[in-house]
Design a protein around this motif. Structure first.
Motif, PDB file in Angstrom:
ATOM      1  N   ALA A 108       0.830  -1.210   0.000  1.00 34.71           N
ATOM      2  CA  ALA A 108       0.000   0.000   0.000  1.00 34.71           C
ATOM      3  C   ALA A 108       0.868   1.266   0.000  1.00 34.71           C
ATOM      4  O   ALA A 108       0.416   2.345  -0.370  1.00 34.71           O
ATOM      5  CB  ALA A 108      -0.935  -0.018   1.203  1.00 34.71           C
ATOM      6  N   ARG A 109       2.145   1.112   0.376  1.00 32.17           N
ATOM      7  CA  ARG A 109       3.051   2.275   0.348  1.00 32.17           C
ATOM      8  C   ARG A 109       3.503   2.590  -1.076  1.00 32.17           C
ATOM      9  O   ARG A 109       4.067   3.636  -1.337  1.00 32.17           O
ATOM     10  CB  ARG A 109       4.305   1.979   1.184  1.00 32.17           C
ATOM     11  CG  ARG A 109       4.014   1.799   2.647  1.00 32.17           C
ATOM     12  CD  ARG A 109       5.343   1.605   3.375  1.00 32.17           C
ATOM     13  NE  ARG A 109       5.196   0.630   4.435  1.00 32.17           N
ATOM     14  CZ  ARG A 109       6.211   0.026   5.039  1.00 32.17           C
ATOM     15  NH1 ARG A 109       7.438   0.308   4.695  1.00 32.17           N
ATOM     16  NH2 ARG A 109       5.990  -0.827   6.006  1.00 32.17           N
ATOM     17  N   PHE A 110       3.324   1.621  -1.986  1.00 34.03           N
ATOM     18  CA  PHE A 110       3.779   1.823  -3.380  1.00 34.03           C
ATOM     19  C   PHE A 110       2.621   1.575  -4.333  1.00 34.03           C
ATOM     20  O   PHE A 110       2.685   0.684  -5.186  1.00 34.03           O
ATOM     21  CB  PHE A 110       4.913   0.845  -3.722  1.00 34.03           C
ATOM     22  CG  PHE A 110       5.991   0.776  -2.687  1.00 34.03           C
ATOM     23  CD1 PHE A 110       6.879   1.839  -2.521  1.00 34.03           C
ATOM     24  CD2 PHE A 110       6.125  -0.326  -1.862  1.00 34.03           C
ATOM     25  CE1 PHE A 110       7.871   1.781  -1.564  1.00 34.03           C
ATOM     26  CE2 PHE A 110       7.119  -0.393  -0.901  1.00 34.03           C
ATOM     27  CZ  PHE A 110       7.990   0.665  -0.741  1.00 34.03           C
ATOM     28  N   PRO A 111       1.504   2.328  -4.193  1.00 32.73           N
ATOM     29  CA  PRO A 111       0.356   2.025  -5.043  1.00 32.73           C
ATOM     30  C   PRO A 111       0.718   2.143  -6.514  1.00 32.73           C
ATOM     31  O   PRO A 111       1.482   3.028  -6.910  1.00 32.73           O
ATOM     32  CB  PRO A 111      -0.675   3.087  -4.644  1.00 32.73           C
ATOM     33  CG  PRO A 111       0.097   4.157  -3.969  1.00 32.73           C
ATOM     34  CD  PRO A 111       1.314   3.520  -3.376  1.00 32.73           C
ATOM     35  N   ALA A 112       0.149   1.234  -7.296  1.00 27.94           N
ATOM     36  CA  ALA A 112       0.473   1.191  -8.718  1.00 27.94           C
ATOM     37  C   ALA A 112       0.063   2.501  -9.378  1.00 27.94           C
ATOM     38  O   ALA A 112      -0.992   3.063  -9.058  1.00 27.94           O
ATOM     39  CB  ALA A 112      -0.245   0.017  -9.374  1.00 27.94           C
ATOM     40  N   ASP A 113       0.886   2.988 -10.310  1.00 22.71           N
ATOM     41  CA  ASP A 113       0.582   4.230 -11.023  1.00 22.71           C
ATOM     42  C   ASP A 113      -0.789   4.144 -11.683  1.00 22.71           C
ATOM     43  O   ASP A 113      -1.524   5.115 -11.733  1.00 22.71           O
ATOM     44  CB  ASP A 113       1.643   4.496 -12.102  1.00 22.71           C
ATOM     45  CG  ASP A 113       2.978   4.882 -11.486  1.00 22.71           C
ATOM     46  OD1 ASP A 113       2.981   5.199 -10.276  1.00 22.71           O
ATOM     47  OD2 ASP A 113       3.995   4.853 -12.202  1.00 22.71           O
ATOM     48  N   SER A 114      -1.148   2.965 -12.211  1.00 20.34           N
ATOM     49  CA  SER A 114      -2.424   2.825 -12.912  1.00 20.34           C
ATOM     50  C   SER A 114      -3.585   3.082 -11.938  1.00 20.34           C
ATOM     51  O   SER A 114      -4.573   3.685 -12.303  1.00 20.34           O
ATOM     52  CB  SER A 114      -2.553   1.433 -13.513  1.00 20.34           C
ATOM     53  OG  SER A 114      -2.505   0.481 -12.482  1.00 20.34           O
ATOM     54  N   GLN A 115      -3.440   2.626 -10.677  1.00 19.70           N
ATOM     55  CA  GLN A 115      -4.501   2.879  -9.684  1.00 19.70           C
ATOM     56  C   GLN A 115      -4.630   4.365  -9.407  1.00 19.70           C
ATOM     57  O   GLN A 115      -5.709   4.909  -9.308  1.00 19.70           O
ATOM     58  CB  GLN A 115      -4.173   2.195  -8.360  1.00 19.70           C
ATOM     59  CG  GLN A 115      -4.533   0.742  -8.307  1.00 19.70           C
ATOM     60  CD  GLN A 115      -3.977   0.105  -7.034  1.00 19.70           C
ATOM     61  OE1 GLN A 115      -3.785   0.780  -6.032  1.00 19.70           O
ATOM     62  NE2 GLN A 115      -3.704  -1.176  -7.104  1.00 19.70           N
ATOM     63  N   LYS A 116      -3.437   5.023  -9.305  1.00 21.75           N
ATOM     64  CA  LYS A 116      -3.461   6.471  -9.039  1.00 21.75           C
ATOM     65  C   LYS A 116      -4.146   7.185 -10.199  1.00 21.75           C
ATOM     66  O   LYS A 116      -4.950   8.069 -10.003  1.00 21.75           O
ATOM     67  CB  LYS A 116      -2.035   6.996  -8.848  1.00 21.75           C
ATOM     68  CG  LYS A 116      -1.478   6.649  -7.486  1.00 21.75           C
ATOM     69  CD  LYS A 116      -0.107   7.235  -7.302  1.00 21.75           C
ATOM     70  CE  LYS A 116       0.958   6.182  -7.407  1.00 21.75           C
ATOM     71  NZ  LYS A 116       2.289   6.613  -7.608  1.00 21.75           N
ATOM     72  N   ARG A 117      -3.823   6.737 -11.441  1.00 19.98           N
ATOM     73  CA  ARG A 117      -4.446   7.380 -12.603  1.00 19.98           C
ATOM     74  C   ARG A 117      -5.960   7.181 -12.569  1.00 19.98           C
ATOM     75  O   ARG A 117      -6.716   8.088 -12.829  1.00 19.98           O
ATOM     76  CB  ARG A 117      -3.861   6.814 -13.914  1.00 19.98           C
ATOM     77  CG  ARG A 117      -2.508   7.421 -14.266  1.00 19.98           C
ATOM     78  CD  ARG A 117      -2.129   7.129 -15.702  1.00 19.98           C
ATOM     79  NE  ARG A 117      -1.932   5.716 -15.946  1.00 19.98           N
ATOM     80  CZ  ARG A 117      -0.792   5.057 -15.723  1.00 19.98           C
ATOM     81  NH1 ARG A 117       0.251   5.706 -15.264  1.00 19.98           N
ATOM     82  NH2 ARG A 117      -0.692   3.775 -15.971  1.00 19.98           N
ATOM     83  N   ARG A 118      -6.388   5.926 -12.200  1.00 21.91           N
ATOM     84  CA  ARG A 118      -7.831   5.673 -12.146  1.00 21.91           C
ATOM     85  C   ARG A 118      -8.487   6.559 -11.090  1.00 21.91           C
ATOM     86  O   ARG A 118      -9.539   7.121 -11.279  1.00 21.91           O
ATOM     87  CB  ARG A 118      -8.106   4.187 -11.837  1.00 21.91           C
ATOM     88  CG  ARG A 118      -8.035   3.308 -13.076  1.00 21.91           C
ATOM     89  CD  ARG A 118      -8.667   1.953 -12.830  1.00 21.91           C
ATOM     90  NE  ARG A 118      -7.904   1.128 -11.902  1.00 21.91           N
ATOM     91  CZ  ARG A 118      -6.886   0.359 -12.278  1.00 21.91           C
ATOM     92  NH1 ARG A 118      -6.539   0.279 -13.533  1.00 21.91           N
ATOM     93  NH2 ARG A 118      -6.222  -0.360 -11.384  1.00 21.91           N
ATOM     94  N   ALA A 119      -7.796   6.718  -9.935  1.00 22.60           N
ATOM     95  CA  ALA A 119      -8.370   7.524  -8.852  1.00 22.60           C
ATOM     96  C   ALA A 119      -8.471   8.998  -9.245  1.00 22.60           C
ATOM     97  O   ALA A 119      -9.397   9.708  -8.851  1.00 22.60           O
ATOM     98  CB  ALA A 119      -7.514   7.375  -7.596  1.00 22.60           C
ATOM     99  N   ASP A 120      -7.491   9.461 -10.078  1.00 24.93           N
ATOM    100  CA  ASP A 120      -7.475  10.874 -10.475  1.00 24.93           C
ATOM    101  C   ASP A 120      -8.431  11.173 -11.633  1.00 24.93           C
ATOM    102  O   ASP A 120      -8.683  12.329 -11.942  1.00 24.93           O
ATOM    103  CB  ASP A 120      -6.060  11.288 -10.927  1.00 24.93           C
ATOM    104  CG  ASP A 120      -5.091  11.255  -9.760  1.00 24.93           C
ATOM    105  OD1 ASP A 120      -5.601  11.197  -8.624  1.00 24.93           O
ATOM    106  OD2 ASP A 120      -3.878  11.264  -9.984  1.00 24.93           O
ATOM    107  N   ALA A 121      -8.899  10.118 -12.321  1.00 23.40           N
ATOM    108  CA  ALA A 121      -9.714  10.346 -13.518  1.00 23.40           C
ATOM    109  C   ALA A 121     -11.014  11.053 -13.142  1.00 23.40           C
ATOM    110  O   ALA A 121     -11.625  10.745 -12.115  1.00 23.40           O
ATOM    111  CB  ALA A 121     -10.036   9.010 -14.186  1.00 23.40           C
ATOM    112  N   PRO A 122     -11.435  12.049 -13.962  1.00 24.45           N
ATOM    113  CA  PRO A 122     -12.678  12.761 -13.630  1.00 24.45           C
ATOM    114  C   PRO A 122     -13.890  11.814 -13.704  1.00 24.45           C
ATOM    115  O   PRO A 122     -13.914  10.912 -14.533  1.00 24.45           O
ATOM    116  CB  PRO A 122     -12.775  13.832 -14.730  1.00 24.45           C
ATOM    117  CG  PRO A 122     -11.819  13.420 -15.789  1.00 24.45           C
ATOM    118  CD  PRO A 122     -10.823  12.517 -15.186  1.00 24.45           C
ATOM    119  N   VAL A 123     -14.841  12.001 -12.800  1.00 27.87           N
ATOM    120  CA  VAL A 123     -16.030  11.154 -12.801  1.00 27.87           C
ATOM    121  C   VAL A 123     -16.946  11.641 -13.918  1.00 27.87           C
ATOM    122  O   VAL A 123     -17.210  12.825 -14.045  1.00 27.87           O
ATOM    123  CB  VAL A 123     -16.747  11.248 -11.433  1.00 27.87           C
ATOM    124  CG1 VAL A 123     -17.998  10.373 -11.412  1.00 27.87           C
ATOM    125  CG2 VAL A 123     -15.785  10.866 -10.329  1.00 27.87           C
TER     126      VAL A 123
END
Ligand SMILES: Cc1cc2nc3c(=O)[nH]c(=O)nc-3n(C[C@H](O)[C@H](O)[C@H](O)COP(=O)(O)OP(=O)(O)OC[C@H]3O[C@@H](n4cnc5c(N)ncnc54)[C@H](O)[C@@H]3O)c2cc1C
Length: 517
Positions: free
Chosen positions: A501-516
């Motif tokens: 959890a200290r190294f979350p995958a970049d793809s997860q971060k991108r998904r979390a940042d994506a506009p709803v």
């Protein structure tokens, strides 16, 4: 590194894991002023794209090329790996772990397991795995890094990674291009040899360009464009010992926290892998085509996913791969070195291919040519790489040969096959004396052989007699102390999931940042 001068343009053919590892490595070893580096890869010829499990030396390689561990894990959806669990290889209903790191601590210069075997012969109950912190931690879903302080039980640990191989190559490409490596997206149509000395002079690229170079690294994969096709180096086929010649691979959805180890499950016609990444699981079936057809192998693999968990669903169509286990008779000739699949392939049971890439690169740097053709350096290089491949070959053969899957045609045949003398001697020494120190041990050392031999053959008849020199009560106390320390250290470790959890995958971060939407 000092540039020997005559070699000032290094050309790397291929942009798979091997090509980009080579580019990232040599762009670190040499400055752009010392060495121009060009990498050619073809858009129409893909990469193998599998190769997701590694062994501990990869941590050293990443350090050398300047890859931060956290950045690497985030960019590649990576997880930590503490070993490989073998299911059904010895006893068909049994399983054992090949953990990374050591068992116990040597005492008075004698291997730990000799003392343990002595105690076992007198009725001691504790199992060998209880003295491996990596084994205990892996099975408990925990992870921690190796400790530097030798008094800390974690000093006996070692780790590697599972990662998405395509993302790893992409990350290394960023690193290499950032250090000045020039990438050409072209298909190579021909290789031009110097008519005087037979060295490689240039590559004929599509459409009609010529790329000259001083030294060439062949990372063209199974095609082996330079060392095989152009320089006509032969192939030593080892399929009489390692008959698996195909694989089918499929990714599946993540349905649980990634476990910190690879699983290798023996099956009727070979074995299945399970490699947990942050976002998905890599699955595959390595099989012998004489014993199962492609469609049936894919069915077996897909059925195994569903058996594991109803949410373990395939995320893509199965992909088939073909290979012949063996190696080029020489992997460095004239002004060319083959790195990666172009130099040979040992099937992925112990995740050794990426290791062989890094081993080749490190040895190539240490024997970097002083002239286009440097036969002395090439000769030493070939011997070192050849020895390493043979050691790994024996290690792999052992898994197949020492099986107890009686009544299954493939496994019966492998149990009765004649193995290389170098392996036969090791098996005899272990059976009679519990010895696991063998000549030329580089990658697989005493604890590695111990893990697989104990896991598949069980306890040997004898042990090193030097272990008898210790007082019985003192030995009992020390074994007790080591076992308790190991168990307590494992219990204190954070879970693998909490570390990841200290190294979350970049793809997860991108998904979390994506506009709803
Ligand atoms: C089933 C299977 C499972 C594996 N699992 C593991 C594992 O768990 N761990 C591990 O360490 N290894 C594993 N490996 C091995 C690993 O995949 C390879 O060692 C690694 O991917 C390196 O491949 P490569 O770069 O040599 O070749 P490739 O990935 O095949 O790359 C070849 C490159 O050459 C280029 N090329 C070829 N011909 C031309 C041309 N004419 N012109 C221009 N460019 C060209 C291609 O475009 C491509 O970029 C596995 C292999 C297989 C088959």
């Amino acid at each position: 590194m000092e540039n020997p001068g005559k070699i000032s343009h290094l050309v790397i053919v291929g942009g798979g894991t091997a090509g980009w590892m080579s580019a990232a490595f040599f762009s670190k070893v040499f400055t752009p002023r010392q060495m121009r580096i060009t990498l050619v890869e073809s858009a129409e010829i893909g990469t193998v794209g599998v190769g997701e499990a590694t062994i501990p030396p990869i941590t050293f390689f990443n350090q050398v090329v300047g890859l931060d561990e956290g950045r690497m894990l985030a960019a590649t959806e990576g997880s930590f790996k503490l070993g490989i669990e073998f299911v059904g290889w010895g006893d068909p209903a049994g399983r054992y772990m090949h953990p990374f790191g050591n068992y116990g601590t040597p005492m008075d210069g004698v291997s730990f397991h000799a003392y343990w075997l002595r105690a076992r012969q007198r009725g001691y109950k504790a199992e060998l795995f209880e003295f491996s912190l990596s084994d205990l931690a892996a099975k408990a879903g925990r992870f921690d890094w190796r400790a530097e302080d030798p008094r800390d039980p974690r000093a006996a640990m070692a780790h590697a990674y599972h990662f998405d191989a395509s993302l790893y190559a992409k990350l290394l490409r960023e690193v290499a291009e950032g250090r000045g490596v020039q990438r050409l997206e072209r298909t190579i149509r021909g290789v031009n040899l110097d008519p005087l000395d037979g060295t490689i002079a240039s590559l004929a690229l599509d459409p009609g360009e010529i790329l000259a170079g001083d030294f060439f690294i062949d990372c063209s994969g199974f095609r082996s464009l330079l060392i095989g096709e152009a320089l006509k180096v032969g192939y030593d086929d080892w399929s009489q010992f390692l008959p698996a010649d195909r694989a089918v691979a499929v990714p599946s959805a993540r349905y649980e926290d990634p476990i910190p180890y690879t699983r290798a499950i023996a099956d009727k016609a070979g074995w299945r892998w399970r490699i947990p990444l942050q976002h998905r699981t890599g699955n595959g079936y390595v099989y012998v085509s004489d014993h199962i057809g492609d469609d049936e192998a894919a069915d077996v693999l897909l059925a195994s996913l569903a058996r594991e968990h109803p949410e373990n669903k395939a995320l893509a169509d199965p992909r088939f791969l073909r290979f012949a286990t063996g190696r080029r008779t020489r992997s460095r000739v004239k002004n060319c070195a083959a790195i990666g699949l172009s130099s040979g392939f040992l099937e992925p049971l112990e995740s050794t291919s990426i290791h062989l890439i890094q081993h080749g690169l490190i040895k190539l740097a240490g024997s970097f040519p002083r002239a286009k053709d440097d036969p002395a350096a090439a000769g030493i290089y070939n011997r070192i790489l050849g020895d390493e491949m043979e050691q790994i070959r024996d290690f792999l053969i052992y898994h197949y040969h020492a099986n107890r899957r009686v009544g299954e045609p493939l496994w019966d045949r492998l149990r009765h096959m004649a193995v290389p003398d170098s392996l036969r001697e090791k098996m005899e020494l272990f059976r009679t004396r519990g010895a696991t120190i063998f000549p030329n041990q580089t990658i697989f050392q005493e604890p590695n052989w111990l893990a697989i031999m104990m896991g598949q053959a069980g306890e040997p008849e004898g042990y090193d007699p030097l272990a008898d020199l210790m007082d019985e009560r003192l030995l009992a106390e020390r074994l007790h102390h080591m076992r308790v320390a190991c168990r307590q250290a494992a219990d204190r470790m954070p879970t693998h999931a909490s570390v990841l959890a200290r190294f979350p995958a970049d793809s997860q971060k991108r998904r979390a940042d994506a506009p709803v939407a």
